[in-house]
Scaffold this active site. Structure first.
Site, short mmCIF file in Angstrom:
data_model
loop_
_atom_site.label_atom_id
_atom_site.label_comp_id
_atom_site.label_asym_id
_atom_site.label_seq_id
_atom_site.Cartn_x
_atom_site.Cartn_y
_atom_site.Cartn_z
N LYS A 11 -12.87 -7.46 0.52
CA LYS A 11 -13.85 -8.22 1.31
C LYS A 11 -15.04 -8.71 0.51
CE LYS A 11 -12.73 -6.48 5.84
NZ LYS A 11 -12.16 -7.79 6.24
N TYR B 189 -8.88 -6.85 9.10
CA TYR B 189 -8.36 -6.99 7.73
C TYR B 189 -8.68 -8.38 7.17
CZ TYR B 189 -4.81 -6.46 3.99
OH TYR B 189 -4.16 -6.37 2.79
N TYR C 218 0.88 -1.18 0.00
CA TYR C 218 0.00 0.00 0.00
C TYR C 218 0.91 1.22 0.00
CZ TYR C 218 -3.79 -3.16 1.45
OH TYR C 218 -4.72 -4.17 1.52
N PRO D 193 -13.02 -1.76 -3.04
CA PRO D 193 -12.07 -2.91 -3.05
C PRO D 193 -10.88 -2.73 -2.10
CG PRO D 193 -11.82 -1.60 -5.04
CD PRO D 193 -12.97 -1.01 -4.28
#
Ligand code: APR
Length: 399
Positions: A293, A396, A197, A289
């Protein structure tokens, strides 16, 4: 039973109904080859694996999927890794491309003698408020047909016939995070051994392994710009900048197999049951997104719906159907809350023009500096607080 849609939700539901001895037919508007090759998600939660294992549907996952438990955040202050598989409940994801899961579920459904009609588009659901609802559909040759059953399961996504057939009193919650992603599928091995990320002043970039040869990348993208507006060279150069390749090492480049635009919006339908019509998967709710999930919620809801329908159809016990919507919505809202938190963590305040020009001038600037300060604090807390990291890990991978 009539099931609309052959995605993760519809196919799992079909398998579980067949296993309970309940006759069902799946109506799927796409071809079999399209359904089996459509690249979508690829991160399966531990609970999803448990559901598949419970019903003997996890062979492919165990043979070809692999566990994954690390994510890496890259910011101006440097990078840090969270071994989320060692945090929170100590659980990891499985990396398993969704098209593989869908292919497994489809093959198993057909092996059980399941009926599925490809290239058959459901047009509308009728008389859902009664006990003999029906579905009008268009056959591959264009002929209209009508399918009647005791219940209809709408697993045909956000644009499907089930959503179109909801009664006027159905509540449609919609939220637009004001962010758009350019999703890329690259024929290149992963560049990190973690989900990446990258929070950059120029915008977010993401890196998610799919297979040893294919990697998914995301670039925060100006809404309204075409997916093919940039050359491959420019895309890779921008990914290098935002992933701070200069500091942390080069990205493995390769041909871009697919490009797609994703507006980060979310939706929730309430309730999920309307008489004899029940919704599951994207037909029930849509998530941005950012936390991967969607497919996991679809599998969870399909199992809950299968149990409730089996109780109703084999034992006349409709208790499960009566509570189905509330039980699913509890999971949906929790997933929406975490996905919203994650989306705000990964992206600076949306562009003013992404929100139609609201908030311009000095106030907006002050507001965006304030939001940037909040974001820096969230990232610092995630980097330094074990308690926060446990909370992150639990949400998460949880569904
Ligand atoms: N008639 C028949 N089939 C339809 C119709 C229709 N009118 N409209 C859509 N479909 C089919 C689509 O072709 C697709 O195969 O319904 C299926 C819906 O599948 P998904 O979109 O995969 O939805 P779902 O099973 O709910 O899974 C949700 O999985 O796709 C991933 O991450 C994604 O969050 C998403 C999750």
């Amino acid at each position: 039973m009539v099931v609309l849609g052959a995605g993760p939700a519809g196919l799992l539901l079909g398998n579980l109904l067949l296993a309970a001895g309940i006759d069902c037919v799946i109506l799927e508007r796409a071809s079999r080859s399209h359904v089996e090759n459509r690249a979508r998600a690829g991160f399966l939660a531990p609970n999803t694996a448990r559901i598949l294992e419970r019903h003997g549907l996890a062979d492919g996952l165990h043979r070809y999927g692999h566990r994954h438990g690390t994510c890496e955040f890259r910011t101006r202050e440097g990078r840090f890794r969270l071994d989320y598989g060692l945090l929170g409940q100590g659980e990891q994801h499985y990396v398993y491309p969704q098209q593989n899961l869908v292919t497994d579920l489809l093959r198993h459904y057909l092996d059980l003698g399941g009926r599925i009609r490809f290239d058959t588009e459901a047009l509308a659901v009728h008389d859902a408020d009664g006990t003999r609802p029906s579905v009008t559909a268009r056959e591959p040759d264009g002929r209209p047909t009508r399918w009647t059953a005791r219940y209809v399961a709408g697993c045909d996504g956000r644009h499907g016939a089930a959503r179109r057939s909801l009664p006027p009193d159905a509540v449609r919650h919609h939220h637009d995070h004001g962010v758009t992603w350019l999703g890329l599928l690259a024929e290149a091995p992963p560049s990190l051994d973690a989900v990446g990320y990258a929070l950059h002043e120029r915008g977010f970039a993401g890196h998610m392994a799919r297979t040893p040869e294919v990697t998914r990348y995301y670039l925060q993208w100006r809404r309204g710009t075409a997916a093919d507006a940039w050359s491959e060279q420019r895309v890779w150069d921008e990914l290098d900048v935002r992933m701070r390749a200069e500091d942390h090492g080069p990205l493995h480049r390769g041909p871009l197999l697919e490009r797609g635009l994703f507006d980060l919006t979310c939706e929730v339908i309430e309730p999920l049951r309307h008489g004899s019509l029940l919704l599951a998967g994207d037909a029930a709710s849509l998530l941005a997104p950012a936390a991967a999930k969607g497919a996991n919620l679809a599998v969870l809801e399909a199992e809950m719906l299968a149990t409730a329908l089996t109780d109703a159809l084999t034992r006349g016990d409709t208790t499960g159907l009566g509570t189905y919507s509330d039980r699913c919505l509890a999971h949906i809202w929790r997933a929406q809350e975490f996905t919203g938190w994650m989306t705000r963590l990964l992206h600076a305040a949306p562009d003013a023009d992404a929100n139609g020009g609201h908030g311009t001038g000095a106030d907006a600037l002050a507001g965006s500096f304030f939001q940037a300060g909040l974001r820096r604090s969230r990232i610092a807390s995630l980097r330094t607080s074990r308690i926060h990291q446990d909370w992150f890990a639990e949400n998460y991978v949880g569904v």
